[in-house]
Design an enzyme around this catalytic site. Structure first.
Site, PDB file in Angstrom:
ATOM      1  N   VAL A 273       0.841  -1.202   0.000  1.00 16.47           N
ATOM      2  CA  VAL A 273       0.000   0.000   0.000  1.00 16.47           C
ATOM      3  C   VAL A 273       0.881   1.259   0.000  1.00 16.47           C
ATOM      4  O   VAL A 273       0.611   2.210  -0.731  1.00 16.47           O
ATOM      5  CB  VAL A 273      -0.925  -0.015   1.248  1.00 16.47           C
ATOM      6  CG1 VAL A 273      -1.684   1.299   1.371  1.00 16.47           C
ATOM      7  CG2 VAL A 273      -1.913  -1.173   1.163  1.00 16.47           C
ATOM      8  N   SER A 356       3.660  -8.793   5.332  1.00 13.15           N
ATOM      9  CA  SER A 356       2.886  -9.903   5.880  1.00 13.15           C
ATOM     10  C   SER A 356       2.597 -10.953   4.816  1.00 13.15           C
ATOM     11  O   SER A 356       2.566 -10.663   3.615  1.00 13.15           O
ATOM     12  CB  SER A 356       1.578  -9.381   6.460  1.00 13.15           C
ATOM     13  OG  SER A 356       0.794  -8.836   5.427  1.00 13.15           O
ATOM     14  N   SER A1091      39.783  11.990 -11.392  1.00 13.57           N
ATOM     15  CA  SER A1091      40.746  11.351 -10.479  1.00 13.57           C
ATOM     16  C   SER A1091      41.818  12.316 -10.002  1.00 13.57           C
ATOM     17  O   SER A1091      42.832  11.913  -9.451  1.00 13.57           O
ATOM     18  CB  SER A1091      41.460  10.159 -11.149  1.00 13.57           C
ATOM     19  OG  SER A1091      40.547   9.316 -11.770  1.00 13.57           O
ATOM     20  N   GLN A1205      38.844   2.704  -3.379  1.00 18.88           N
ATOM     21  CA  GLN A1205      38.445   3.319  -4.650  1.00 18.88           C
ATOM     22  C   GLN A1205      38.460   2.283  -5.781  1.00 18.88           C
ATOM     23  O   GLN A1205      37.575   2.257  -6.630  1.00 18.88           O
ATOM     24  CB  GLN A1205      39.385   4.473  -5.009  1.00 18.88           C
ATOM     25  CG  GLN A1205      39.166   5.711  -4.189  1.00 18.88           C
ATOM     26  CD  GLN A1205      37.782   6.297  -4.416  1.00 18.88           C
ATOM     27  OE1 GLN A1205      37.451   6.723  -5.505  1.00 18.88           O
ATOM     28  NE2 GLN A1205      36.958   6.284  -3.393  1.00 18.88           N
ATOM     29  N   GLU A1272      38.960   6.837 -10.904  1.00 14.68           N
ATOM     30  CA  GLU A1272      38.133   6.294 -11.982  1.00 14.68           C
ATOM     31  C   GLU A1272      38.594   4.954 -12.545  1.00 14.68           C
ATOM     32  O   GLU A1272      37.782   4.155 -13.006  1.00 14.68           O
ATOM     33  CB  GLU A1272      38.138   7.279 -13.160  1.00 14.68           C
ATOM     34  CG  GLU A1272      37.542   8.618 -12.876  1.00 14.68           C
ATOM     35  CD  GLU A1272      37.883   9.581 -13.991  1.00 14.68           C
ATOM     36  OE1 GLU A1272      39.028  10.070 -14.038  1.00 14.68           O
ATOM     37  OE2 GLU A1272      37.012   9.831 -14.823  1.00 14.68           O
TER      38      GLU A1272
HETATM   39  C1  LIG Z   1      11.502  -3.117  -1.663  1.00 16.40           C
HETATM   40  C2  LIG Z   1      10.512  -4.225  -1.816  1.00 16.40           C
HETATM   41  C3  LIG Z   1      10.955  -5.448  -2.311  1.00 16.40           C
HETATM   42  C4  LIG Z   1      10.049  -6.493  -2.465  1.00 16.40           C
HETATM   43  N1  LIG Z   1      10.501  -7.666  -2.985  1.00 16.40           N
HETATM   44  C5  LIG Z   1       9.618  -8.677  -3.168  1.00 16.40           C
HETATM   45  C6  LIG Z   1      10.022  -9.896  -3.742  1.00 16.40           C
HETATM   46  O1  LIG Z   1      11.185 -10.079  -4.084  1.00 16.40           O
HETATM   47  N2  LIG Z   1       9.094 -10.863  -3.918  1.00 16.40           N
HETATM   48  C7  LIG Z   1       7.786 -10.688  -3.542  1.00 16.40           C
HETATM   49  O2  LIG Z   1       7.015 -11.601  -3.670  1.00 16.40           O
HETATM   50  N3  LIG Z   1       7.382  -9.543  -3.010  1.00 16.40           N
HETATM   51  C8  LIG Z   1       8.245  -8.528  -2.823  1.00 16.40           C
HETATM   52  N4  LIG Z   1       7.816  -7.368  -2.299  1.00 16.40           N
HETATM   53  C9  LIG Z   1       6.392  -7.222  -2.000  1.00 16.40           C
HETATM   54  C10 LIG Z   1       6.075  -7.562  -0.553  1.00 16.40           C
HETATM   55  O3  LIG Z   1       6.358  -8.876  -0.271  1.00 16.40           O
HETATM   56  C11 LIG Z   1       4.609  -7.318  -0.354  1.00 16.40           C
HETATM   57  O4  LIG Z   1       4.390  -5.958  -0.558  1.00 16.40           O
HETATM   58  C12 LIG Z   1       4.206  -7.679   1.046  1.00 16.40           C
HETATM   59  O5  LIG Z   1       4.247  -9.034   1.287  1.00 16.40           O
HETATM   60  C13 LIG Z   1       2.815  -7.172   1.316  1.00 16.40           C
HETATM   61  O6  LIG Z   1       2.581  -7.279   2.686  1.00 16.40           O
HETATM   62  P1  LIG Z   1       2.282  -6.013   3.594  1.00 16.40           P
HETATM   63  O7  LIG Z   1       1.924  -6.503   4.922  1.00 16.40           O
HETATM   64  O8  LIG Z   1       3.390  -5.055   3.548  1.00 16.40           O
HETATM   65  O9  LIG Z   1       1.039  -5.444   2.811  1.00 16.40           O
HETATM   66  P2  LIG Z   1       0.316  -4.069   2.933  1.00 16.40           P
HETATM   67  O10 LIG Z   1       0.968  -3.066   2.049  1.00 16.40           O
HETATM   68  O11 LIG Z   1       0.190  -3.689   4.355  1.00 16.40           O
HETATM   69  O12 LIG Z   1      -1.072  -4.500   2.317  1.00 16.40           O
HETATM   70  C14 LIG Z   1      -1.129  -5.034   1.042  1.00 16.40           C
HETATM   71  C15 LIG Z   1      -2.530  -5.311   0.522  1.00 16.40           C
HETATM   72  O13 LIG Z   1      -3.000  -6.542   1.012  1.00 16.40           O
HETATM   73  C16 LIG Z   1      -4.259  -6.411   1.614  1.00 16.40           C
HETATM   74  N5  LIG Z   1      -4.275  -7.218   2.827  1.00 16.40           N
HETATM   75  C17 LIG Z   1      -3.250  -7.352   3.709  1.00 16.40           C
HETATM   76  N6  LIG Z   1      -3.619  -8.232   4.666  1.00 16.40           N
HETATM   77  C18 LIG Z   1      -4.860  -8.628   4.379  1.00 16.40           C
HETATM   78  C19 LIG Z   1      -5.761  -9.507   5.004  1.00 16.40           C
HETATM   79  N7  LIG Z   1      -5.459 -10.135   6.120  1.00 16.40           N
HETATM   80  N8  LIG Z   1      -6.973  -9.695   4.429  1.00 16.40           N
HETATM   81  C20 LIG Z   1      -7.317  -9.048   3.303  1.00 16.40           C
HETATM   82  N9  LIG Z   1      -6.504  -8.192   2.685  1.00 16.40           N
HETATM   83  C21 LIG Z   1      -5.308  -7.987   3.210  1.00 16.40           C
HETATM   84  C22 LIG Z   1      -4.404  -4.951   1.933  1.00 16.40           C
HETATM   85  O14 LIG Z   1      -5.742  -4.555   1.903  1.00 16.40           O
HETATM   86  C23 LIG Z   1      -3.580  -4.295   0.861  1.00 16.40           C
HETATM   87  O15 LIG Z   1      -4.366  -4.057  -0.258  1.00 16.40           O
HETATM   88  C24 LIG Z   1       8.684  -6.310  -2.114  1.00 16.40           C
HETATM   89  C25 LIG Z   1       8.250  -5.082  -1.614  1.00 16.40           C
HETATM   90  C26 LIG Z   1       9.149  -4.046  -1.462  1.00 16.40           C
HETATM   91  C27 LIG Z   1       8.667  -2.731  -0.942  1.00 16.40           C
END
Ligand SMILES: Cc1cc2nc3c(=O)[nH]c(=O)nc-3n(C[C@H](O)[C@H](O)[C@H](O)COP(=O)(O)OP(=O)(O)OC[C@H]3O[C@@H](n4cnc5c(N)ncnc54)[C@H](O)[C@@H]3O)c2cc1C
Ligand code: FES
Ligand code: FES
Length: 1362
Positions: A273, A356, A1091, A1205, A1272
């Site tokens: 989000v 999560s 450099s 470097q 460099e």
């Molecule tokens: C820098 C970066 C690197 C990443 N690399 C990877 C990667 O390599 N591989 C990969 O798979 N992902 C990757 N992600 C994505 C990341 O794993 C997901 O964004 C994350 O798992 C989402 O979980 P959150 O709790 O942060 O979600 P939030 O941002 O808090 O919520 C995400 C969405 O899920 C919904 N939601 C959450 N929980 C529930 C629930 N219990 N019931 C119903 N809806 C729900 C929310 O309504 C919202 O729309 C990356 C993200 C970032 C920022």
């Protein structure tokens, strides 16, 4: 439950560094990073990207769990953490870890003393990642250590010294544990001391390190424990200006809330989000934070599997699965292993700690690494709503193939059931990403097969892919068709055909990677096929013989190991005074301040009363007339103060430094996407950015829109002058040679990605039109000049100050000048201080980078490998304004010979004028591109003659006192020494044999090795560009204030200058202080570029110190036993001036382009690098196994700084040549605007074994203390990895009988490697029909899967603009 009648805003209570924070008006939109920096003035935590991708903002979060009475410490990215999520938590920032005022923590001390900081901008984040690990594991393993750093980027160091610091905390031995070439890394050190010259391998001494004492750490605040234990949990409401945050505590409440606000997202980690709101303009008036609800945190072990709450963090899931694997029999844990496989590389630890499980699943991103494997494994989702509970297969949410909602908006995910695997069931997960760790996947997959008991008959099969289209997709038809089939080659054959047919991959808007993704889709299935076949063997080895030996290695993924490294440099003479610091590996003067977060960068400066923030409005068209600018809506925005356009520039808006203007604000027309049209100033950065988004600009598109080099050639669009160098008689030579090759190589651009984005603070003084300009630049004098010219005031009214720069690499010259002018014009108009800090996205969009390059060549040579003639043309994409493009083109010509004597040579260089953002200086300045072209035709000649590339290199290398192609003399003795030493140190020939042996025994994995020499000419082409000045004051207490014209941007210049002053004045370094570089103390200083900083400023500092010493000498002579303080006191009393300037006139350099002759350089650096790599032919992935570098840098003033470097530049070179890819839309819009899309090397990319040796006994009469400028040169040595990859690809192609000559472009990404390792899978993708391809039987598919194929795919996708 609805918001009506809801309680008012709560007080948000949390702790920061042991201090209680009670926030009465917590804003749900505020992230912890800005809260720390702006509200609490804790500026140690840095902004690098704002999107969780760089780790600069890492902090430690501690929470208390009353049920288990456990405290959990975890690292997190403050830029994505809403402060409202911190209720009851304790935050530790770098300031809370230690400080110079209290106690410097061992992590901070060791990082600094091991030379792990250069510009220091990433350092607080590194400290926090290591510190958090140590809080949880005081004696971590090296695997834990390397995993802890996967989410932290550093653009300066090349990570090696950071890892050296880390190793000092690890329990296990630091030795390489293996006897490569019969020697382990430690044995090698012993050998060194047999030689005549005394060399050293110690850059720091562990003896002086304080021990790590966990009892000294901040405790978890008892008040928070009490709060958590005693206070009944209740729903929390935080109401902000626009958004409300609700954190319920029971499932019932949550369901009520969801029923009342079905559109409100559930925010747990905010990693999905958060970026949507920040970067994609999504807005949610209400968010619900369910993390405190017990039902969403359950961990239940059942007879047939695990149920995990949706709010469980991915780190917790990882731990639970790891434990389960060790406890359950192997047969039951196949799903767990496959999920773990993905979790290891998903994001960095900071992301996994907060993201999560539910969020990853429900976001339904195509890039989810978990959904394909969870779906394939029959995982179930436990859903709940006011209407009741239900359980659905996870795969159902992708059933329609587009990820539409089978879950209603009122429903929430409570938990996820992950089943045990069964007997006869096999599960695997695969992913391929642009970087092995902390990168979203290009394509991933989850696959599961269940066999009829005791057979290889498929009973059930599921195949899911991610990354392919907009969501996770299932190859349903394929799976259905294959049920009942034996697991054999015929099945494989059909499966691949069916999968390709079923998984439709539409072309992406950028038209890229589709073929690669398709190839991966089938290659992953093939890998699964092999894995299962091998597993079946364990069931019944007689019936299922497994796979051939040579296929087995492909079943092992590349793993990141903590690298072993050695650094060798010449020791100081025993006679050198112990106080004299020259030649010693002295710690960076700001090292401790970097590590404690006390080092001040522009955005860390306290705000000035009435200060305004500036946000730029940029063009969305590449070439267009500005019809109108409507600012009315923007001006109505909250806190908006004014809007600044070209009309507000009092004097110069266009600067003419060469062929065409550099422009502050676009006037009437725009010439690239990202050009600054106007700017908004407001009372906060958020208000300024919100208003900037509301400025409406109407355009009328102008023709032509020129984006590529080809288009520039077609429209004859160039910056003048075009340059040519000619030497010998090229045409005649071509007539006499045995062979001629012709070819072309494309080298993509490169983003500087300095960790500190462009930053300015312009402060009008209020009288005489004076203005202080604090700016992150390499060239204060040009900032002063441009600001003064834009405001129409004399330069003496503009005071430019630079304390330090968080990385620059050439990117903070003219571009910084334009941005400083934008801020200064705004400050002038509003009479307020104006702060301009570019967001990472804007920085990447606006400021340009390294020039994309096309090199076309024709090379004539003899059968014995002697190159007789070269005719080449270089085209660089200069972008929309000239900047330094013509100069870069010139340098590319002057340095194109690299290490080779070419008797007949003709070469042209053209700087193309296009409608891309203007490109600019970047470390190496044209050399990394033109030398890569040279080394490419060297390998071409090798291919044609059948000789090895290293033989061709040796045959054509400069050998004795010779002249370059522009008639400058050079003595290549040290080039040859570097080459020979590198050959010897790398044990090149024996390792080459070992590589060949490996390649014979491995079909899908190949190794490659290459050694590349380098001659790097030092010079700026003309004298006045290398003049320098210094100013040294001695105060009556004996302390010395030193300043000079050089800029500290990580290269350690101030440290070296203090070393110089210490030697000259014969006083300890501790008596000497450096405060800032400023136009008020040293006027007209040249840029810190090329450099040259240490060379030229060192001379000036020496001059100033010698003047002072000369004045002091009579006093010293009179009282030789006196102390420094006695002499200074006496000098003051005798009215001897204790302040002196020093000056260096510059090097006598010149170039006559008419004649094509000159002495544009003063001396040459030399070097050689040998790299070894391993590639996975099925995915194109690769691993850097080992690099040995030998460099001639004269006598090193500070070996730690200089080796730093070399390593840092080398790793930046790996980035340039193998991974950093800029992508544009067909309309010229840059797509790659952050670390999520643009991958710079991370800790997983450095060679597993990494050695750097400085050539001993090298003299250089032209520079201070016989040193050489080193900033460099090392970058080009990264090309040894490019050529090692080429060697590996060649080996694949030779084995498969593929066309011998093939072209590889830079960056040599996994996509290109995969395409060059052509096989049936790539061919299937090309022809789309397996039937067409398969002229051989299904049997041969597995055993000889690679029939010679043509054509080979080597073209880059059309979106690569060169
Ligand atoms: C820098 C970066 C690197 C990443 N690399 C990877 C990667 O390599 N591989 C990969 O798979 N992902 C990757 N992600 C994505 C990341 O794993 C997901 O964004 C994350 O798992 C989402 O979980 P959150 O709790 O942060 O979600 P939030 O941002 O808090 O919520 C995400 C969405 O899920 C919904 N939601 C959450 N929980 C529930 C629930 N219990 N019931 C119903 N809806 C729900 C929310 O309504 C919202 O729309 C990356 C993200 C970032 C920022
Ligand atoms: S600033 Fe937070 S991860 Fe980059
Ligand atoms: S020291 Fe790491 S980014 Fe500069």
């Amino acid at each position: 439950m609805s918001l009506q009648g809801a309680a008012g805003t709560e007080e948000l209570i949390f702790y920061v560094n042991g201090r209680k924070i009670v926030e009465k008006n917590a804003n749900p939109e505020q992230m912890l990073l800005s809260y720390l920096r702006k509200r609490l003035r804790l500026t140690g935590t840095k902004y690098g990207c704002g999107g969780g991708g760089c780790g600069a903002c890492t902090v430690m979060i501690s929470t208390y769990e009353p049920a288990s009475k456990k405290i959990r410490h975890y690292s997190a990215n403050a830029c994505l953490l809403p402060i409202c999520s911190l209720y009851g938590a304790a935050v530790t920032t770098v300031e809370g870890v230690g400080s110079t005022k209290t106690r410097v923590h061992p992590v901070q001390e060791r990082l600094a003393k091991c030379h792990g900081s250069q510009c220091g901008f990433c350092t607080p984040g590194m400290v926090m990642s290591i510190y958090t690990l140590l809080r949880n594991h005081p004696e971590p393993t090296s695997e834990q250590m390397i995993a802890a750093l996967a989410g932290n980027l550093c653009r300066c160091t090349g990570y090696r010294p950071i890892l050296d610091a880390c190793k000092t905390f690890c329990k296990e031995s630091v030795c390489c544990q293996r006897k490569a070439n019969g020697k382990c890394c430690l044995d090698q050190e012993d050998d060194l001391f047999d030689k005549e010259e005394k060399v050293s391998t110690r850059l720091f001494s562990t003896d002086e390190f304080q021990p790590l004492d966990p009892t000294q750490e901040l405790i978890f605040p008892p008040e928070l424990m009490r709060m958590s234990e005693n206070q009944p949990k209740r729903t929390l409401f935080f109401h902000g200006e626009r958004m409300t945050w609700i954190s319920p505590v029971s499932l019932d409440e949550l369901l009520d809330l969801k029923a009342a606000h079905p559109k409100a997202p559930l925010v747990v980690g905010n990693t999905s989000v958060g970026p949507e709101m920040k970067f994609r303009g999504v807005f949610h008036p209400i968010v619900i934070a369910p993390a405190r609800i017990p039902d969403l945190n359950v961990v239940k072990r059942m007879d047939d599997g695990l149920t995990l709450g949706a709010a469980c963090s991915l780190s917790l899931v990882k731990d639970i699965l790891t434990n389960a694997i060790s406890e359950y029999p192997e047969e039951k844990t196949k799903v767990f292993c496959a999920v773990l496989q993905q979790l290891r590389t998903l994001g960095g630890e900071q992301i996994r700690n907060v993201a999560s499980l539910g969020g990853n699943i429900i976001s339904r991103k195509s890039t989810s690494d978990l959904n394909p494997v969870l779906a394939a494994s029959n995982c179930m989702l436990n859903l709940a709503s006011r209407g009741g509970k239900r359980q659905i297969p996870l795969s159902d949410i992708f059933a329609d193939g587009v990820g539409n909602n089978t879950i209603t908006p009122e429903e929430i995910l409570v938990s996820v059931y992950i089943p045990h695997s069964r007997k006869g069931e096999y599960v695997s997960a695969f992913r391929q990403a642009p970087r092995r760790e902390n990168a979203l996947p290009i394509t991933n997959a989850g696959m599961r097969v269940l066999f009829e008991e005791g057979t290889d008959l498929i009973k059930d099969l599921s195949i899911f892919y991610g990354g392919a289209v907009s969501t996770t997709v299932c190859a349903k038809q394929t799976c259905r068709t294959l049920i009942g089939r034996h697991w054999n080659e015929q099945m494989l054959d059909e499966a691949c055909r069916l999968i390709l047919k079923e998984i439709a991959l539409p072309g992406s808007p950028s038209g890229e990677k589709v073929d690669y993704k398709k190839t991966l889709v089938v290659s992953f299935f093939y890998r699964f096929f092999l894995e299962v076949l091998q597993s079946l063997r364990t069931m019944d080895p007689c019936r299922y013989p497994g796979i051939p030996m040579e296929y087995r290695s492909v079943l092992q993924d590349f793993k990141t190991k903590i690298p072993q490294s050695i650094q060798i440099y010449q020791d100081i003479e025993p006679s050198q005074s112990p106080q004299d610091p020259v030649g010693r590996p002295i710690m960076h003067q700001s090292g401790i301040k970097h590590a404690t977060g006390e080092a001040v960068y522009i955005d860390d400066l306290p705000s000035v009363d009435g200060e305004l923030f500036l946000a730029v409005v940029t063009s969305s068209r590449a070439h267009a007339k500005i019809v109108s600018i409507d600012t009315s809506e923007a001006l109505k925005g909250p806190g908006v103060f004014d809007i600044i356009t070209a009309h507000d520039v009092p004097a110069t808006n266009e600067f003419y430094y060469s062929d065409g203007p550099e422009i502050i604000f676009a006037r009437n027309k725009v010439i690239c996407v990202g050009q600054i049209v106007c700017a908004v100033v407001a009372d906060s950065d958020i208000h300024a950015k919100e208003a900037a988004a509301k400025v409406k600009i109407e355009y009328e598109v102008l023709e032509p829109v020129i984006l590529t080099i080809e288009e520039a050639i077609k429209h004859n669009s160039f910056f003048e002058p075009k340059r040519k160098l000619e030497h010998g008689n090229v045409d005649q030579a071509f007539e006499t040679v045995d062979n001629i090759i012709e070819g072309e190589i494309r080298i993509g651009g490169q983003e500087h990605f300095y960790m500190e984005t462009q930053s300015v603070l312009a402060v009008p003084i209020g009288e005489d039109k004076e203005m202080d300009v604090y700016v992150s630049t390499q060239h204060p004098a040009i900032i002063q000049e441009m600001v003064a010219a834009s405001l129409g005031v004399p330069a003496n009214r503009i005071m430019c100050h630079v304390k330090r720069v968080g990385g620059a690499f050439g990117g903070k010259l003219l571009k910084a000048g334009l941005l400083a002018s934008v801020a200064a014009v705004a400050a002038n108009k509003t009479s307020r201080a104006v702060r301009l800090i570019l967001s990472r996205g804007d920085d990447m969009l606006i400021t340009g980078g390294r020039h994309p390059f096309i090199g076309k060549y024709k090379v004539g040579f003899m059968n014995d490998g002697r190159i007789r003639a070269v005719d080449a043309k270089y085209y660089i994409n200069g972008g929309c304004t000239p900047d330094d493009s013509v100069l870069v083109a010139e340098v590319s010509l002057l340095k194109m010979d690299n290490a080779y004597k070419i008797p007949n040579l003709r070469c042209w260089a053209y700087a193309c004028k296009t409608n891309l953002p203007s490109n600019t200086a970047f470390r190496g300045f044209g050399f990394p591109q033109s030398a890569l072209v040279t080394e490419t035709w060297i390998t071409g000649v090798a291919d044609k003659t059948g000789l090895s590339p290293e033989k061709i290199r040796e045959i054509n290398m400069y050998k004795e006192n010779e002249q370059t192609h522009f008639k400058q003399k050079l003595d290549p003795q040290n080039l040859i020494r570097c080459w020979n030493e590198c050959m010897e140190k790398s044990a090149y020939y024996s390792r080459k044999t070992a590589v060949n042996e490996f390649n014979k025994q491995n079909y899908w994995k190949k190794k490659g090795i290459a050694i590349v020499p380098m001659k790097f000419p030092f010079g700026l082409g003309t004298r006045y560009l290398s003049q320098a000045a210094a100013l040294v004051h001695i105060y009556t207490d004996g302390s010395v204030l030193l300043t000079h014209g050089g800029i500290e941007m990580g290269q350690g210049i101030h440290t070296k200058m203090i070393q110089v002053a210490s030697r000259e004045l014969n006083i300890p370094m501790s008596c000497i202080h450096f405060c800032e570089t400023s136009t008020t103390t040293v006027p007209n200083a040249c840029a810190s570029v090329g450099s040259a900083g240490t060379d030229v400023n060192g001379m000036a500092v020496k001059d100033a110190c010698q003047t002072l010493l000369k004045r002091l000498q009579p006093i010293i002579n009179k009282n030789p036993k006196g102390t420094w303080n006695d002499w200074i006191k006496e000098a003051f009393e005798q009215s001897v001036s204790l302040s002196a300037t020093g000056y260096f006139r510059g090097y006598n350099e010149n170039m006559d382009w008419e004649k094509g002759e000159g002495q544009p350089f003063t001396y040459f650096l030399y070097g050689a690098a040998c790299s070894e790599v391993e590639i996975n032919c099925l995915t194109g992935d690769h691993k850097n196994l080992r690099t040995d570098i030998v460099m001639d840098i004269g006598y090193s003033i500070n070996p730690a700084v200089d080796i730093g470097q070399i390593e840092g530049a080398f790793v930046q070179g790996i980035g340039l040549y193998t991974m950093e890819e800029l992508k544009y839309s067909p309309e010229g819009v840059l797509y790659t605007r952050g670390p999520d899309q643009y991958k710079i090397p991370a800790v997983c990319d450095i060679p597993e074994q990494f050695s750097v040796s400085l050539l001993s006994s090298s003299q250089n009469p032209y520079a201070i203390y016989s040193s050489k400028g080193i900033g460099e040169a090392g970058l080009f040595l990264g090309s040894s990895v490019f050529f090692a990859l080429r060697d590996a690809v060649t080996s694949v192609r030779n084995e498969r009988g593929l066309k011998k000559t093939f072209a590889l472009n830079s960056p040599l990404t996994a996509e290109q490697i995969r395409a060059s390792c052509a096989d049936d899978f790539t061919e299937m993708v090309i022809r789309r029909s397996l039937r067409e391809v398969r002229s051989t039987s299904a049997e041969t598919m597995l055993l000889h899967p690679c029939v010679p194929l043509t054509p080979v795919i080597t073209d880059l996708p059309s979106s690569h603009l060169l």
